[in-house]
Write an enzyme that holds these catalytic residues in place. Structure first.
Site, PDB file in Angstrom:
ATOM      1  N   SER A  82       0.833  -1.192   0.000  1.00 31.81           N
ATOM      2  CA  SER A  82       0.000   0.000   0.000  1.00 31.81           C
ATOM      3  C   SER A  82       0.876   1.253   0.000  1.00 31.81           C
ATOM      4  O   SER A  82       1.720   1.418  -0.879  1.00 31.81           O
ATOM      5  CB  SER A  82      -0.957  -0.047   1.189  1.00 31.81           C
ATOM      6  OG  SER A  82      -1.950   0.937   1.096  1.00 31.81           O
ATOM      7  N   HIS A 105      -2.314  -1.604  -4.493  1.00 29.98           N
ATOM      8  CA  HIS A 105      -3.765  -1.672  -4.655  1.00 29.98           C
ATOM      9  C   HIS A 105      -4.340  -0.265  -4.731  1.00 29.98           C
ATOM     10  O   HIS A 105      -3.618   0.732  -4.632  1.00 29.98           O
ATOM     11  CB  HIS A 105      -4.415  -2.476  -3.521  1.00 29.98           C
ATOM     12  CG  HIS A 105      -4.353  -1.816  -2.180  1.00 29.98           C
ATOM     13  ND1 HIS A 105      -5.051  -2.272  -1.092  1.00 29.98           N
ATOM     14  CD2 HIS A 105      -3.667  -0.722  -1.743  1.00 29.98           C
ATOM     15  CE1 HIS A 105      -4.810  -1.506  -0.044  1.00 29.98           C
ATOM     16  NE2 HIS A 105      -3.980  -0.551  -0.410  1.00 29.98           N
TER      17      HIS A 105
END
Length: 229
Positions: A82, A105
């Site tokens: 992330s 993501h």
């Protein structure tokens, strides 16, 4: 100089509350301090072990590292996911352990309100996605194009060390012969603690300080676990 960045990527003003509840966290100020305190002539090495966290704290760290004049190196030892997956790309060299992973993501958020409020959040998430893609695309140097990287973000893609190298997101695998390699080349879905839930649990704990500390701290932690994703 070596500096370890472990745990949740946090805004400076929120780091203390994560730590109060026993979570490891790091924030942009630690990166700024590391740059300021790095001995003259030495490379600054950041050891990365993080499931991610704040998008904007990650972006700040990326920008600070990108702009500094020091030789910088990121070493992903276990996980850069992330926000951690792109903040480390601000370093001049990015290395990854053969047993480590990267995960990229889409950014996420939560919204209360009417459809206009939700549409504003969608616009913000789209803009944030494109901003993060700028860092990935710049690092990939043509090994992955923007459309490929956008699809990887949408699919929540986990990358082994070799896959991260092949896609241009890291420069080398630690301990591997690098000859022939090209060195130029918001809250997430991990169930990270919700900072608003942390604040609420902290306030509840403060109201219960007449109990022995281990009891009220444990009670607050148990209450917090109800809010985890």
């Amino acid at each position: 100089m070596r500096v370890t960045l472990n745990g949740i990527v946090s805004a400076d003003e929120d780091k203390w509350i994560y730590e109060w509840f026993g979570y490891s966290a790091f924030s942009p100020q630690q990166v700024r301090d590391a740059i300021a305190n790095n001995p003259d002539g030495e490379e600054l090495v950041l050891e990365i072990n993080s499931p991610g966290g704040s998008v904007f704290a990650g972006s700040e760290m990326y920008s600070v590292l990108k702009a500094c004049s020091l030789p910088t190196r990121a070493e992903i030892q276990s996980l850069a996911a992330s926000a951690a997956s792109y903040l480390c790309l601000g370093c001049g060299t990015v290395a990854i352990s053969p047993v480590a992973q990267m995960m990229i993501h889409l950014p996420s958020t939560s919204t209360d309100g009417d459809r206009v409020a939700h549409q504003r959040s969608l616009n913000m998430l789209d803009s944030t996605r494109e901003a993060i893609l700028n860092a990935y695309e710049l690092k990939a140097g043509g090994k992955s194009d923007r459309a490929q990287l956008r699809r990887m973000m949408s699919a929540e893609t986990w990358l082994t060390a070799q896959e991260a190298l092949d896609r241009g997101l890291v420069d080398e695998i630690m301990g591997q012969d690098t000859q022939g390699m090209s060195p130029g080349s918001l809250v997430n879905a991990f169930g990270l603690p919700d900072i608003d839930a942390l604040r609420a649990a902290y306030q509840q704990a403060q109201q219960s300080q007449n109990r022995p500390e281990p009891d009220w701290r444990l009670s607050a932690r148990l209450e917090l676990e109800k809010h985890r994703i």
